[in-house]
Motif scaffolding. Structure first.
Motif, PDB file in Angstrom:
ATOM      1  N   ASP A 218       0.842  -1.194   0.000  1.00 23.13           N
ATOM      2  CA  ASP A 218       0.000   0.000   0.000  1.00 23.13           C
ATOM      3  C   ASP A 218       0.884   1.254   0.000  1.00 23.13           C
ATOM      4  O   ASP A 218       1.640   1.493   0.954  1.00 23.13           O
ATOM      5  CB  ASP A 218      -0.877  -0.026   1.252  1.00 23.13           C
ATOM      6  N   PRO A 219       0.822   2.080  -1.064  1.00 21.73           N
ATOM      7  CA  PRO A 219       1.710   3.251  -1.153  1.00 21.73           C
ATOM      8  C   PRO A 219       1.599   4.195   0.041  1.00 21.73           C
ATOM      9  O   PRO A 219       2.607   4.783   0.462  1.00 21.73           O
ATOM     10  CB  PRO A 219       1.253   3.931  -2.447  1.00 21.73           C
ATOM     11  N   ARG A 220       0.414   4.346   0.595  1.00 20.07           N
ATOM     12  CA  ARG A 220       0.244   5.253   1.735  1.00 20.07           C
ATOM     13  C   ARG A 220       1.030   4.749   2.943  1.00 20.07           C
ATOM     14  O   ARG A 220       1.721   5.513   3.621  1.00 20.07           O
ATOM     15  CB  ARG A 220      -1.242   5.366   2.080  1.00 20.07           C
ATOM     16  N   LEU A 221       0.938   3.462   3.221  1.00 22.98           N
ATOM     17  CA  LEU A 221       1.633   2.896   4.370  1.00 22.98           C
ATOM     18  C   LEU A 221       3.142   2.843   4.147  1.00 22.98           C
ATOM     19  O   LEU A 221       3.928   3.123   5.068  1.00 22.98           O
ATOM     20  CB  LEU A 221       1.096   1.492   4.660  1.00 22.98           C
ATOM     21  N   VAL A 222       3.552   2.491   2.944  1.00 23.96           N
ATOM     22  CA  VAL A 222       4.980   2.425   2.644  1.00 23.96           C
ATOM     23  C   VAL A 222       5.610   3.815   2.735  1.00 23.96           C
ATOM     24  O   VAL A 222       6.737   3.974   3.225  1.00 23.96           O
ATOM     25  CB  VAL A 222       5.209   1.799   1.253  1.00 23.96           C
ATOM     26  N   ALA A 223       4.886   4.842   2.286  1.00 21.17           N
ATOM     27  CA  ALA A 223       5.393   6.210   2.385  1.00 21.17           C
ATOM     28  C   ALA A 223       5.589   6.621   3.844  1.00 21.17           C
ATOM     29  O   ALA A 223       6.554   7.318   4.185  1.00 21.17           O
ATOM     30  CB  ALA A 223       4.448   7.172   1.679  1.00 21.17           C
ATOM     31  N   GLN A 224       4.689   6.199   4.721  1.00 23.34           N
ATOM     32  CA  GLN A 224       4.835   6.518   6.138  1.00 23.34           C
ATOM     33  C   GLN A 224       6.066   5.833   6.729  1.00 23.34           C
ATOM     34  O   GLN A 224       6.825   6.427   7.497  1.00 23.34           O
ATOM     35  CB  GLN A 224       3.590   6.080   6.898  1.00 23.34           C
TER      36      GLN A 224
END
Length: 332
Positions: A218-224
């Motif tokens: 998930d890009p949102r979680l990986v970015a965090q």
């Protein structure tokens, strides 16, 4: 969906094992220094079979001098993550983050969501439960706002199917040992919302000291996660070694064949001496020995270290010996 095992345990673990995520200490393989303090010898005298690390590591390639002297740049990171995409056939929709070992990611993942209940079917690798507890989560066998599965599972080698995922808002799929069986990977699930797939470089490639792992999903979680790790999470040498190894598919194919042969050899040796195979992967094997502590003690007297578990007095796990270790093990 309820989680169902692909196959039952050959020998069902005792009640303590079934509740390992609630009661077990954070035990691990390794610990040669402590073993030597009890049984004697120096570190170089010991054959460590307590981990699942490939004993024939990827050969470290030549690398430019600035891998050691310069801050790792974005170009090197992009090359590494591009190599990872190709090696694992990562879907374009999934984000990729290279990190200083899978353990660094495991410690941070529970903070991605509000603390509730997490399902971690056990017995399994205990760092996940410890990390979630440290963030205030309640750890259970099933149900909750998060789910963690280890595919293939450590220590019994169980493989999971996509249909067994519970669809939790946060789902962690730890594939630290899955490079021995790429067809069993659930990497395609990395496109699902809330999913993070973990990959470890240290096991299959045998370079645990490089401290390299990946979060995919998930890009949102990986970015965090990337934000928490900061601007230079990897060393230059780790980037260079990882890129070369991930691009070397012939080495991976040859290594899978060798590991399959060696694990069959270990099974033959152990079964011939009274143990019974419970499960495992080509990188480690799990045996029912009736008295695991006695087996570990006999091996340790010859400076061979093995893995036992706090939730079973019968299970003994052995990694593979390297070329020079087979004679020692077979003689014993």
């Amino acid at each position: 969906m309820a989680c169902r095992g692909e196959r039952p345990f050959r020998h069902a673990p005792p009640a303590a094992a079934r509740l390992v995520t609630d009661t077990a200490p954070r035990d691990h393989g390794g610990g040669i220094d402590a073993a030597a303090a009890t049984y004697g010898g120096g570190r170089s005298d010991w054959l460590d079979l307590s981990t699942g690390i490939n004993p024939v590591p990827y050969p470290i390639p030549d690398m430019p001098a600035d891998a050691w002297t310069a801050l790792p740049d974005h170009t090197a990171t992009d090359k590494l993550e591009s190599a990872a995409r190709r090696f694992w056939n990562i879907p374009d929709e999934a984000a990729v983050l290279a990190a200083p070992g899978a353990s660094a990611l495991i410690a941070r993942i529970p903070a991605l969501a509000a603390s509730e209940q997490v399902a971690i079917p056990g017995p399994t690798y205990n760092e996940h439960a410890a990390a979630f507890r440290a963030q205030g989560w309640h750890v259970s066998q099933r149900g909750g706002a998060a789910q963690v599965i280890v595919n293939p599972n450590n220590p019994d080698g169980r493989m999971w199917r996509e249909s067994e995922l519970a669809g939790a808002p946060l789902t962690v799929i730890d594939e630290s040992f899955c490079d021995i069986a790429p067809d069993a990977s659930l990497i395609h699930c990395a496109t699902h919302s809330g999913v993070i797939v973990l990959k470890s470089f240290g096991k299959f490639w045998g370079l645990a000291g490089a401290r390299l792992g990946f979060a995919i999903g998930d890009p949102r979680l990986v970015a965090q996660l990337a934000d928490w790790l900061g601007p230079w999470p990897l060393s230059g040498p780790a980037q260079a070694i990882g890129t070369a190894a991930l691009l070397d598919k012939p080495w991976a194919v040859e290594t899978r064949a060798r590991l399959a042969t060696d694990s069959a050899r270990l099974d033959e040796l152990m079964i011939g001496n009274g143990a019974e195979l419970v499960g495992g992967t080509p990188l480690f094997r799990l045996y029912d020995t009736q008295n695991a502590a006695a087996w570990q003690g006999r091996l340790a007297q010859r400076h061979i270290w093995s893995r036992v578990f706090p939730y079973s007095d019968r299970w003994l796990r052995l990694g593979l010996p390297g070329a020079e270790g087979w004679n020692r093990l077979e003689a014993l």
